[in-house]
Design an enzyme around this catalytic site. Structure first.
Site, PDB file in Angstrom:
ATOM      1  N   TYR A 323       1.082  -1.333  -0.126  1.00  0.00           N
ATOM      2  CA  TYR A 323      -0.097  -0.080   0.038  1.00  0.00           C
ATOM      3  C   TYR A 323       0.709   1.175  -0.023  1.00  0.00           C
ATOM      4  O   TYR A 323       1.992   1.356   0.929  1.00  0.00           O
ATOM      5  CB  TYR A 323      -0.911  -0.048   1.391  1.00  0.00           C
ATOM      6  CG  TYR A 323      -1.900  -1.134   1.302  1.00  0.00           C
ATOM      7  CD1 TYR A 323      -3.204  -0.956   0.860  1.00  0.00           C
ATOM      8  CD2 TYR A 323      -1.391  -2.400   1.794  1.00  0.00           C
ATOM      9  CE1 TYR A 323      -4.086  -2.229   0.984  1.00  0.00           C
ATOM     10  CE2 TYR A 323      -2.045  -3.503   2.008  1.00  0.00           C
ATOM     11  CZ  TYR A 323      -3.470  -3.338   1.337  1.00  0.00           C
ATOM     12  OH  TYR A 323      -4.234  -4.542   1.478  1.00  0.00           O
ATOM     13  N   HIS A 334      -6.947   0.131  -2.222  1.00  0.00           N
ATOM     14  CA  HIS A 334      -6.493  -1.138  -2.612  1.00  0.00           C
ATOM     15  C   HIS A 334      -4.630  -0.968  -2.675  1.00  0.00           C
ATOM     16  O   HIS A 334      -4.237  -0.035  -2.985  1.00  0.00           O
ATOM     17  CB  HIS A 334      -7.001  -1.363  -4.028  1.00  0.00           C
ATOM     18  CG  HIS A 334      -8.437  -1.396  -3.983  1.00  0.00           C
ATOM     19  ND1 HIS A 334      -8.976  -2.655  -3.595  1.00  0.00           N
ATOM     20  CD2 HIS A 334      -9.541  -0.757  -4.318  1.00  0.00           C
ATOM     21  CE1 HIS A 334     -10.426  -2.656  -3.671  1.00  0.00           C
ATOM     22  NE2 HIS A 334     -10.574  -1.715  -4.162  1.00  0.00           N
ATOM     23  N   LYS A 365      -3.080  -5.457 -10.052  1.00  0.00           N
ATOM     24  CA  LYS A 365      -2.099  -4.984  -9.145  1.00  0.00           C
ATOM     25  C   LYS A 365      -0.679  -5.351 -10.210  1.00  0.00           C
ATOM     26  O   LYS A 365      -0.784  -5.757 -11.230  1.00  0.00           O
ATOM     27  CB  LYS A 365      -1.678  -5.927  -8.175  1.00  0.00           C
ATOM     28  CG  LYS A 365      -3.003  -5.891  -6.999  1.00  0.00           C
ATOM     29  CD  LYS A 365      -2.527  -6.539  -5.700  1.00  0.00           C
ATOM     30  CE  LYS A 365      -3.586  -6.841  -4.958  1.00  0.00           C
ATOM     31  NZ  LYS A 365      -4.768  -5.666  -4.676  1.00  0.00           N
TER      32      LYS A 365
END
Length: 407
Positions: A323, A334, A365
């Site tokens: 993060y 997210h 991601k």
């Protein structure tokens, strides 16, 4: 009538108006004297396949003994001969042809070809130029390294390349490899004094400061319905080792993997205390995880120093998820990256790489690999080379981001 090429070693010589026809207007080959050009085997095969060459006369087969004419071969014979003579010719041809069909000009990335001037690694096979650019302008878009599905790819130094992986059915998957350094914006300093208990594979802080979890996103609260215990926080061994190495966590006691109690720590973590809390946590980490613990700890600390927040990536098959900007866990964004820790000499199999990248993309991601040499051997003092007994390290971490690419 289309011109004929003559194979000379590892290139095909084409005369007539070849320079204007192929090099000046379409970026094939390299100029020789006059209007002649030299084509690489891959370029010549592509032109043969398209019908832009009438044929190629092979070395040693120039003249038919009966007719006295040059004996030309077509695409099929030339392709088979080249596959036998040139390393990885078939997979390189497939990638070259695919990128040409996508509108790119390409050159072999070696001297004396035009692409040999590009500042790329030796493992690069071709340079593909920006659309609208030619080998003369030299604006490289993709340094392309061609890889077969069953080959392996060194992780070190891969940043800056485009991987073109050819699978067993001749389909091509492209990956972009770049510097994956992670920089965050989480401005949080852990409290100076926190005390925990070292268990078999984690540390519990019974009266943890609220912001250690809520703002620093350290650990996981020990919660449940109608809980009578408040403020207990479970830290992973990596989290606890990092906090202890910075002098922010002490231990009141420890319990080994068999459930036996250990001596109380003196609560300090200074340079003169060889058996401080960090040493105990690192030793436990090595006992339950082996040398991987040191590598993961080095990467964890690097991420925290870059103001990113790493948390376990177990659910995604990775070491960490990260993060970048945590203000409070009540408003948690997210995670942006999946991080897998590997040794500097790690070699990817294309299947492994595809799996990691596909999974990361599926959960939105970025896939990042952290290469570090910590844990590659013993240092002669009871620890692993690169990390001292208290989890401090000066080891470099090379960051590598890999993602799918559509040229």
């Amino acid at each position: 009538m289309q011109p004929t090429g003559h194979l000379r070693g590892d290139f095909v010589r084409v005369a007539g108006d070849a320079r204007q026809r192929f090099y000046d207007s379409r970026g094939y080959g390299r100029p020789l004297s006059g209007d002649e050009i030299a084509l690489s085997r891959v370029e010549a095969a592509h032109l043969l396949f398209r019908g832009d060459l009438s044929g190629v006369v092979l070395d040693g087969e120039e003249t038919d003994a009966t007719s006295g004419d040059d004996r030309e071969v077509g695409f099929e014979r030339f392709f088979v001969e080249s596959a036998a003579a040139a390393d990885r010719f078939a997979v390189r041809y497939l990638v070259y042809s695919d990128l040409r069909d996508r509108g790119f000009y390409l050159s072999p990335a070696r001297e004396p070809w035009p692409g040999g001037d590009a500042a790329v690694a030796d493992a690069v096979d071709f340079v593909a130029y920006e659309r609208g650019s030619t080998p003369d302008t030299g604006d490289v878009k993709y340094p392309v390294q061609v890889v077969g599905e069953r080959e392996s790819v060194p992780a070190a130094g891969l940043a800056g390349r485009t991987l073109a992986v050819v699978d067993e059915e001749s389909d091509i998957t492209y990956f972009a490899a770049d510097d994956g350094a992670i920089e965050g914006d989480t401005a949080y300093e852990p409290p100076a004094q926190t005390t925990g208990v070292l268990l078999a594979d984690r540390v519990v802080v019974w009266d943890a400061p609220a912001d250690l979890y809520e703002r620093g996103f350290y650990g996981q609260p020990l919660t449940g319905r109608a809980a009578a215990v408040d403020g207990a926080l479970q830290l992973s061994l990596v989290e606890a080792a990092a906090l202890a190495a910075d002098g922010r966590l002490s231990l009141s006691a420890s319990v080994d993997a068999a459930g036996r109690g250990g001596a109380e720590s003196d609560g300090t973590a200074d340079e003169t205390t060889p058996d401080g809390p960090a040493a105990a946590i690192v030793a436990r980490g090595r006992a339950v995880e082996g040398e991987r613990f040191d590598r993961r700890l080095a990467v964890y600390r690097s991420l925290r120093e870059a103001d990113a927040v790493p948390k376990t990536g177990f659910k995604f098959g990775a070491d960490f998820r990260t993060y970048l900007d945590v203000e409070t866990v009540d408003d948690l964004p997210h995670s942006e990256h999946l991080v897998r820790v590997v040794e500097p000499d790690h070699r990817f199999s294309p299947r492994e790489l595809s799996l990691d990248v596909r999974l990361a993309g599926g959960v939105r991601k970025e896939m990042v690999f952290a290469l570090t040499g910590v844990g590659d051997g013993t240092d002669g003092a009871g620890g692993w080379a690169g990390t001292d007994s208290r989890g401090r390290t000066d080891a470099d971490v090379e960051w590598l981001s890999v993602g799918r690419l559509t040229p």
